[in-house]
Design a protein around this motif. Structure first.
Motif, PDB file in Angstrom:
ATOM      1  N   ILE A  56       0.627  -1.308  -0.006  1.00 26.07           N
ATOM      2  CA  ILE A  56       0.145  -0.050  -0.001  1.00 26.07           C
ATOM      3  C   ILE A  56       0.765   1.189   0.069  1.00 26.07           C
ATOM      4  O   ILE A  56       0.729   2.298  -0.873  1.00 26.07           O
ATOM      5  N   SER A  57       1.703   1.489   0.856  1.00 27.10           N
ATOM      6  CA  SER A  57       2.770   2.496   0.900  1.00 27.10           C
ATOM      7  C   SER A  57       3.415   2.408  -0.451  1.00 27.10           C
ATOM      8  O   SER A  57       3.564   3.769  -0.854  1.00 27.10           O
ATOM      9  N   TYR A  58       3.741   1.497  -1.040  1.00 23.20           N
ATOM     10  CA  TYR A  58       4.426   1.467  -2.331  1.00 23.20           C
ATOM     11  C   TYR A  58       3.641   2.140  -3.336  1.00 23.20           C
ATOM     12  O   TYR A  58       4.151   3.187  -4.029  1.00 23.20           O
ATOM     13  N   SER A  59       2.277   1.774  -3.452  1.00 22.35           N
ATOM     14  CA  SER A  59       1.549   2.306  -4.374  1.00 22.35           C
ATOM     15  C   SER A  59       1.333   3.902  -4.219  1.00 22.35           C
ATOM     16  O   SER A  59       1.201   4.679  -5.026  1.00 22.35           O
ATOM     17  N   LEU A  60       1.269   4.266  -2.890  1.00 20.50           N
ATOM     18  CA  LEU A  60       0.878   5.665  -2.487  1.00 20.50           C
ATOM     19  C   LEU A  60       2.195   6.443  -2.761  1.00 20.50           C
ATOM     20  O   LEU A  60       2.174   7.661  -3.387  1.00 20.50           O
ATOM     21  N   LEU A  61       3.210   5.914  -2.372  1.00 14.91           N
ATOM     22  CA  LEU A  61       4.525   6.903  -2.479  1.00 14.91           C
ATOM     23  C   LEU A  61       4.790   7.026  -3.754  1.00 14.91           C
ATOM     24  O   LEU A  61       5.538   8.379  -4.174  1.00 14.91           O
ATOM     25  N   THR A  62       4.824   5.966  -4.632  1.00 17.11           N
ATOM     26  CA  THR A  62       5.494   6.103  -6.055  1.00 17.11           C
ATOM     27  C   THR A  62       4.664   7.155  -7.019  1.00 17.11           C
ATOM     28  O   THR A  62       4.942   7.600  -8.049  1.00 17.11           O
ATOM     29  N   GLN A  63       3.198   7.657  -6.292  1.00 15.03           N
ATOM     30  CA  GLN A  63       2.676   8.485  -7.028  1.00 15.03           C
ATOM     31  C   GLN A  63       2.859   9.906  -6.761  1.00 15.03           C
ATOM     32  O   GLN A  63       2.364  10.949  -7.394  1.00 15.03           O
ATOM     33  N   GLN A  64       3.737  10.086  -5.491  1.00 13.48           N
ATOM     34  CA  GLN A  64       4.025  11.365  -4.888  1.00 13.48           C
ATOM     35  C   GLN A  64       5.278  12.105  -5.702  1.00 13.48           C
ATOM     36  O   GLN A  64       6.039  11.074  -5.856  1.00 13.48           O
ATOM     37  N   GLU A  65       5.195  13.313  -5.930  1.00 15.47           N
ATOM     38  CA  GLU A  65       6.259  14.135  -6.421  1.00 15.47           C
ATOM     39  C   GLU A  65       7.400  13.772  -5.560  1.00 15.47           C
ATOM     40  O   GLU A  65       7.353  14.187  -4.434  1.00 15.47           O
ATOM     41  N   GLY A  66       8.580  13.602  -6.431  1.00 15.88           N
ATOM     42  CA  GLY A  66       9.884  13.463  -5.448  1.00 15.88           C
ATOM     43  C   GLY A  66      10.242  12.116  -5.099  1.00 15.88           C
ATOM     44  O   GLY A  66      11.310  11.877  -4.418  1.00 15.88           O
ATOM     45  N   LEU A  67       9.346  11.055  -5.402  1.00 18.14           N
ATOM     46  CA  LEU A  67       9.631   9.675  -4.724  1.00 18.14           C
ATOM     47  C   LEU A  67       9.454   8.819  -6.140  1.00 18.14           C
ATOM     48  O   LEU A  67       8.393   9.117  -6.903  1.00 18.14           O
ATOM     49  N   ILE A  68      10.301   7.983  -6.331  1.00 20.61           N
ATOM     50  CA  ILE A  68      10.103   6.904  -7.587  1.00 20.61           C
ATOM     51  C   ILE A  68      10.528   5.489  -6.985  1.00 20.61           C
ATOM     52  O   ILE A  68      10.924   5.341  -5.924  1.00 20.61           O
ATOM     53  N   PRO A  69      10.031   4.702  -7.869  1.00 18.38           N
ATOM     54  CA  PRO A  69      10.330   3.302  -7.467  1.00 18.38           C
ATOM     55  C   PRO A  69      11.771   3.084  -7.627  1.00 18.38           C
ATOM     56  O   PRO A  69      12.482   3.679  -8.503  1.00 18.38           O
ATOM     57  N   ALA A  70      12.477   2.382  -6.508  1.00 19.82           N
ATOM     58  CA  ALA A  70      13.778   2.469  -6.424  1.00 19.82           C
ATOM     59  C   ALA A  70      14.332   1.630  -7.490  1.00 19.82           C
ATOM     60  O   ALA A  70      14.070   0.570  -7.829  1.00 19.82           O
ATOM     61  N   PRO A  71      15.602   2.207  -8.278  1.00 20.95           N
ATOM     62  CA  PRO A  71      16.133   1.329  -9.212  1.00 20.95           C
ATOM     63  C   PRO A  71      16.657  -0.080  -8.624  1.00 20.95           C
ATOM     64  O   PRO A  71      17.290   0.124  -7.610  1.00 20.95           O
ATOM     65  N   TYR A  72      16.555  -0.908  -9.348  1.00 22.63           N
ATOM     66  CA  TYR A  72      16.811  -2.313  -9.156  1.00 22.63           C
ATOM     67  C   TYR A  72      16.069  -2.996  -8.153  1.00 22.63           C
ATOM     68  O   TYR A  72      16.145  -4.199  -7.792  1.00 22.63           O
ATOM     69  N   LEU A  73      15.236  -2.487  -7.345  1.00 26.38           N
ATOM     70  CA  LEU A  73      14.667  -2.975  -6.236  1.00 26.38           C
ATOM     71  C   LEU A  73      13.028  -2.672  -6.477  1.00 26.38           C
ATOM     72  O   LEU A  73      12.372  -3.204  -5.370  1.00 26.38           O
ATOM     73  N   ALA A  74      12.474  -1.869  -7.306  1.00 25.42           N
ATOM     74  CA  ALA A  74      11.246  -1.659  -7.428  1.00 25.42           C
ATOM     75  C   ALA A  74      10.268  -2.914  -7.321  1.00 25.42           C
ATOM     76  O   ALA A  74       9.155  -2.839  -6.762  1.00 25.42           O
ATOM     77  N   ARG A  75      10.648  -4.010  -7.914  1.00 27.10           N
ATOM     78  CA  ARG A  75       9.803  -5.053  -8.055  1.00 27.10           C
ATOM     79  C   ARG A  75       9.609  -5.872  -6.608  1.00 27.10           C
ATOM     80  O   ARG A  75       8.746  -6.271  -6.380  1.00 27.10           O
ATOM     81  N   ALA A  76      10.563  -5.438  -5.708  1.00 28.22           N
ATOM     82  CA  ALA A  76      10.486  -5.814  -4.086  1.00 28.22           C
ATOM     83  C   ALA A  76       9.681  -4.798  -3.481  1.00 28.22           C
ATOM     84  O   ALA A  76      10.005  -4.954  -2.232  1.00 28.22           O
ATOM     85  N   LYS A  77       9.299  -3.744  -3.952  1.00 30.58           N
ATOM     86  CA  LYS A  77       8.495  -2.577  -3.483  1.00 30.58           C
ATOM     87  C   LYS A  77       8.997  -1.735  -2.565  1.00 30.58           C
ATOM     88  O   LYS A  77       9.021  -1.645  -1.366  1.00 30.58           O
ATOM     89  N   TRP A  78      10.280  -1.320  -3.062  1.00 34.10           N
ATOM     90  CA  TRP A  78      11.158  -0.382  -2.596  1.00 34.10           C
ATOM     91  C   TRP A  78      11.043   0.906  -3.331  1.00 34.10           C
ATOM     92  O   TRP A  78      10.721   1.257  -4.388  1.00 34.10           O
ATOM     93  N   VAL A  79      11.098   1.932  -2.430  1.00 32.60           N
ATOM     94  CA  VAL A  79      10.800   3.335  -2.972  1.00 32.60           C
ATOM     95  C   VAL A  79      12.310   4.205  -2.611  1.00 32.60           C
ATOM     96  O   VAL A  79      12.937   3.871  -1.858  1.00 32.60           O
ATOM     97  N   GLN A  80      12.487   5.114  -3.810  1.00 29.75           N
ATOM     98  CA  GLN A  80      13.698   6.105  -3.673  1.00 29.75           C
ATOM     99  C   GLN A  80      13.008   7.410  -3.357  1.00 29.75           C
ATOM    100  O   GLN A  80      12.495   7.810  -4.223  1.00 29.75           O
ATOM    101  N   VAL A  81      13.884   8.082  -2.404  1.00 32.07           N
ATOM    102  CA  VAL A  81      13.443   9.607  -2.217  1.00 32.07           C
ATOM    103  C   VAL A  81      14.461  10.280  -3.212  1.00 32.07           C
ATOM    104  O   VAL A  81      15.697  10.250  -2.874  1.00 32.07           O
ATOM    105  N   GLU A  82      13.949  11.114  -3.996  1.00 26.44           N
ATOM    106  CA  GLU A  82      14.826  11.710  -4.983  1.00 26.44           C
ATOM    107  C   GLU A  82      14.887  13.131  -4.553  1.00 26.44           C
ATOM    108  O   GLU A  82      15.737  13.848  -5.040  1.00 26.44           O
TER     109      GLU A  82
END
Length: 119
Positions: A56-82
């Motif tokens: 749930i957090s992954y779905s919400l956070l990746t829609q927020q500006e400044g946050l992206i699916p983490a490179p190489y780890l997105a399929r495991a539900k990781w987020v990166q703060v850009e």
């Protein structure tokens, strides 16, 4: 959150270990499993913090500006703060704590017991 603040915060979480990997990234683990990473140290680069999160957090956070699916780890539900302004310091700490709980919760019961984590 600076890299030093990130390291200090992760260090105080239960049963954590710290390693420098992948070209100077600050990698934090619990039970040998990664829960948070801080990378980005080049000139002009701010720290880029990545962490494991719930579906749930992954779905919400990746829609927020400044946050992206983490490179190489997105399929495991990781987020990166850009963008450092994408999350408040308190929110970021809460997500890192949640990442720690998620990863610790997936460890075998015996390992959690040996680490002194709630079973």
């Amino acid at each position: 959150m600076t890299r030093d603040e990130f390291d200090a915060f992760c260090k105080q979480l239960p049963a954590t270990t710290h390693v420098i990997q992948w070209g100077n990234a600050s990698v934090w683990k619990v039970g040998g499993k990664i829960f948070a990473i801080c990378s980005g140290w080049g000139e002009g680069d701010g720290p880029k913090i990545s962490f494991k999160c719930s579906d749930i957090s992954y779905s919400l956070l990746t829609q927020q500006e400044g946050l992206i699916p983490a490179p190489y780890l997105a399929r495991a539900k990781w987020v990166q703060v850009e963008d450092q302004d994408a999350l408040s310091g308190d929110d970021l700490k809460a997500y890192i704590e949640a990442a720690h709980r998620i990863i610790a919760g997936k460890l075998p019961k015996k390992v959690r017991t040996e680490l002194g984590l709630a079973v």
